[in-house]
Enzyme design. Structure first.
Site, PDB file in Angstrom:
ATOM      1  N   ARG A 262      -3.107   6.566   0.480  1.00  0.00           N
ATOM      2  CA  ARG A 262      -3.596   7.778   1.130  1.00  0.00           C
ATOM      3  C   ARG A 262      -2.543   8.515   1.947  1.00  0.00           C
ATOM      4  NH1 ARG A 262      -8.534   5.116   4.068  1.00  0.00           N
ATOM      5  NH2 ARG A 262      -7.093   3.351   3.934  1.00  0.00           N
TER       6      ARG A 262
ATOM      7  N   ASP B 268      -6.752  -3.205  -6.923  1.00  0.00           N
ATOM      8  CA  ASP B 268      -7.481  -3.668  -5.747  1.00  0.00           C
ATOM      9  C   ASP B 268      -7.833  -5.127  -5.983  1.00  0.00           C
ATOM     10  OD1 ASP B 268      -9.047  -2.525  -3.175  1.00  0.00           O
ATOM     11  OD2 ASP B 268     -10.226  -4.112  -4.129  1.00  0.00           O
TER      12      ASP B 268
ATOM     13  N   TYR C 203     -15.296 -12.033   0.576  1.00  0.00           N
ATOM     14  CA  TYR C 203     -16.055 -10.816   0.259  1.00  0.00           C
ATOM     15  C   TYR C 203     -17.379 -11.159  -0.408  1.00  0.00           C
ATOM     16  CZ  TYR C 203     -12.284  -7.585   1.467  1.00  0.00           C
ATOM     17  OH  TYR C 203     -11.341  -6.847   2.149  1.00  0.00           O
TER      18      TYR C 203
ATOM     19  N   ARG D 185      -6.463  11.426  -7.013  1.00  0.00           N
ATOM     20  CA  ARG D 185      -7.658  10.621  -6.782  1.00  0.00           C
ATOM     21  C   ARG D 185      -8.879  11.470  -6.427  1.00  0.00           C
ATOM     22  NH1 ARG D 185      -8.539   5.903  -4.479  1.00  0.00           N
ATOM     23  NH2 ARG D 185     -10.680   6.638  -4.721  1.00  0.00           N
TER      24      ARG D 185
ATOM     25  N   ARG E 282       0.836  -1.199   0.000  1.00  0.00           N
ATOM     26  CA  ARG E 282       0.000   0.000   0.000  1.00  0.00           C
ATOM     27  C   ARG E 282       0.877   1.259   0.000  1.00  0.00           C
ATOM     28  NH1 ARG E 282      -3.516  -0.116   4.756  1.00  0.00           N
ATOM     29  NH2 ARG E 282      -4.266  -2.146   4.053  1.00  0.00           N
TER      30      ARG E 282
END
Length: 353
Positions: free
Chosen positions: A39, A84, A159, A48, A35
Site C-alpha cells: 500500500r 498472503d 488464524y 489493486r 511488504r
C-alpha cells in the site's frame, strides 16, 4: 528435484542476496523489504483498485506485476512473490477472507477434532496460478532473485483457531495445552499444506524461500520447542531438498531466535527489538556455521527525518558485519504511509556502504 525442476531455476550464483544468504561476502550488502509491494506504492494501489486481495494473489499477470513494482522503483536486490499467508488455505477450499482493516477472517473457527479432520488437504493443481505467476516473473526479473513465500504452521493455526487476528491467542494456547494430540494433528496438516505451497513455487523456479511465523513471538521458548518447532522443521526440511536458501522470520521472537535457526533456517530474520550483533551472539553455536541474519530497521523510523533514518541504516549495516552474511531489511513490513522515496534512498545508502 527433477531435471525439469532444476532447469526452471536461473543461474544467479553471484546475486548479492544469494551470496549473503549462503554466508559469503557479496559485492554489496543486499537489501529488500518485507511488504515492499504494497500500500505504500501508488502504482500498487492503482492496479489493486477494486480487486480483492485473494483474487490478486491468484491472478498470474497481476501477482507478477505487483511483485515487480518495487524492483523497478527501488532497485532492491530481490523480489518477493506477492501473496498472503492464507492463500494455501483459501486455495484448498477453507472459507477464509481478507477483510480490509481487519485481516484474515475464518468463517468457522477450527477448535474440535471433527473440524481439524474436516480441513481440506492440499492440492497443487489449485495453486497453478501461483506457479504461472512465478513463470512470468522469471522471464521478467533479469538477474534479480525471486523469493518464495509461505506462512508457518503456527501462524496459520492461530488464524484458524481464533477465527481471525488475535492479540492474546487465547484459544490457540488453550488448545495446545489442553489437547496436545489434536494440536499436533492440526499443525501437521498445516505443515503439509504449507510445504505443498512452497513446493509449487520451488518447482516453478523461485531462488529462495521465506517462512513467516508472524505470531510465534506470542509463545515461550518452551512452548515453541514443544508445539511449533517440529512442524516448522518439517516445512523447512522439505524446502531444503531444493538446495535454495531458507529464511525464517517472526515478530517479537528475540527469545526464540536459536530455536528458529534449529528448525532449519539458513537465514534468521530479526525484528527491530534485538540488535543484529546481539542476535548473532545468541545464534552462534560452538562448532556450527556462523549465523546469517536478515533485518532489522524499525519500519516506524522511516517516518523520521532522513538524518535519523541514515544513522539507523549505518548502525544496522555495521552490526550486520558481525554475521557470516547479512541481508538488510526492515524488522517487519513496510507501513502503508511510508514515503516510497525514503525506501529508495535506503537502498542507495545500503548499497554504498
Amino acid at each position: 528435484m527433477t531435471t525439469s525442476q532444476a532447469s526452471a531455476r536461473r543461474e544467479l550464483a553471484d546475486a548479492p542476496l544469494l551470496v549473503a544468504a549462503r554466508g559469503g561476502r557479496p559485492s554489496r550488502v543486499p537489501v529488500w523489504f518485507m511488504r515492499q509491494a504494497g500500500r505504500s506504492l501508488p502504482e500498487y494501489r492503482e492496479v489493486r483498485e477494486g480487486v480483492p486481495m485473494l483474487t490478486a494473489c491468484l491472478d498470474p499477470e497481476l501477482l507478477a506485476e505487483i511483485t515487480l513494482q518495487p524492483v523497478r522503483r527501488h532497485g532492491v536486490d530481490a523480489a518477493i512473490l506477492f501473496s498472503d499467508i492464507v492463500v494455501p488455505l483459501y486455495a484448498a477450499g477453507v472459507e477464509i477472507d481478507i477483510v480490509p482493516g481487519t485481516g484474515p477472517v475464518v468463517a468457522t473457527p477450527v477448535r474440535s477434532r471433527d473440524a481439524v479432520r474436516g480441513l481440506p488437504r492440499s492440492d497443487p493443481d489449485r495453486l497453478r496460478a501461483v506457479a504461472d505467476g512465478v513463470g512470468l516473473l522469471l522471464s521478467r526479473l533479469g538477474d534479480t532473485p525471486l523469493i518464495g513465500f509461505a506462512g508457518a504452521p503456527f501462524t496459520l493455526a492461530s488464524y484458524l483457531i481464533e477465527g481471525g487476528p488475535s492479540r492474546n491467542h487465547e484459544h490457540t494456547k488453550a488448545l495446545m495445552h489442553s489437547d496436545p494430540l489434536l494440536w499436533h494433528e492440526l499443525a501437521d496438516t498445516l505443515a503439509e499444506l504449507t510445504l505443498t505451497f512452497l513446493r509449487v513455487q520451488l518447482d516453478a523456479g523461485v531462488d529462495a524461500i521465506q517462512l513467516f511465523d508472524s505470531w510465534a513471538g506470542a509463545l515461550s521458548e518452551r512452548d515453541y520447542r514443544e508445539f511449533v518447532l517440529p512442524h516448522s522443521a518439517k516445512v523447512l526440511a522439505g524446502a531444503g531438498e531444493y538446495g535454495v536458501p531458507r529464511v525464517h522470520f517472526g515478530v517479537g521472537t528475540g527469545e526464540l531466535l536459536t530455536a528458529m535457526r534449529e528448525a532449519g533456517a539458513d537465514v534468521v530474520g530479526v525484528d527491530w527489538r534485538v540488535p543484529l550483533d546481539e542476535a548473532v551472539r545468541r545464534l552462534a553455536s560452538p562448532g556450527g556455521p556462523d549465523p546469517v541474519v536478515q533485518g532489522n530497521l524499525d519500519p516506524a523510523l522511516l517516518m523520521a527525518p532522513w538524518p535519523v533514518v541514515e544513522a539507523e541504516v549505518r548502525r544496522i549495516v555495521e552490526e550486520g558485519r558481525t554475521a557470516a552474511g547479512h541481508i538488510f531489511n526492515l524488522g517487519h513490513g513496510v507501513l502503508p504511509q511510508t514515503d516510497p522515496g525514503v525506501l529508495s534512498k535506503v537502498v542507495e545508502l545500503v548499497h554504498s556502504l
